[in-house]
Motif scaffolding. Structure first.
Motif: not given
Length: 156
Positions: A50, A52, A55, A60, A68, A70, A81, A116, A120
């Motif tokens: 993942i 940044p 995303l 986004r 953000t 992570i 996240l 999201a 993912l």
């Protein structure tokens, strides 16, 4: 419990909640302000998977309006996240009525974070084919209200 005891118990509860609310209004702060709360999900992917800058589109679209974070999830169970809004929001937007009516700006961010996560993990966001069946009864109205609230909060 007799009805008199129930009435006194309810009155004591209302008094305690009112006192707490007034104290928060007088001090101008609550136990955790909305600005310092991170909204987070655990994603079933490694932290290196993942990025940044890449995303999924639901997050986004927020661009520079969110922060953000992570990092590896506890217990080596994927990646955590976390996101939060950069700009402080008016306190009234975080009230219970605002949350129930869908006017809390964090609800859209929660929804974007869940979408999201789905993107993912699976590459798509699954949507129900039909809305929940409700009838025009008191129970049906309650189910409808809770279903609408779950869309923004993620829980009933």
């Amino acid at each position: 419990m007799t009805s008199r005891k129930m009435l006194w118990t309810a009155a004591a509860g209302v008094t305690a909640v009112t006192a707490l609310t007034l104290r928060r209004l007088q001090t101008g702060r609550s136990s955790a302000t909305a600005e310092d709360r991170w909204l987070s999900v655990t994603i079933n992917r490694g932290p290196g998977d993942i990025e940044p800058e890449k995303l999924p589109s639901p997050l986004r679209e927020y661009g520079d309006r969110i922060e953000t974070r992570i990092r590896p999830a506890p217990g080596d169970r994927g990646t955590e996240l976390a996101v939060r809004l950069r700009d402080p929001q008016p306190e009234v937007t975080h009230s219970l009525p605002a949350r129930l009516t869908g006017h809390d700006p964090r609800q859209d961010l929660r929804r974007a974070l869940r979408e999201a996560k789905a993107m993912l993990e699976t590459g798509e966001v699954m949507q129900p084919d039909t809305p929940p069946t409700t009838h025009d009864t008191p129970g049906g109205k309650l189910v409808g209200l809770l279903s609408r609230r779950a869309g923004g909060e993620g829980v009933l």
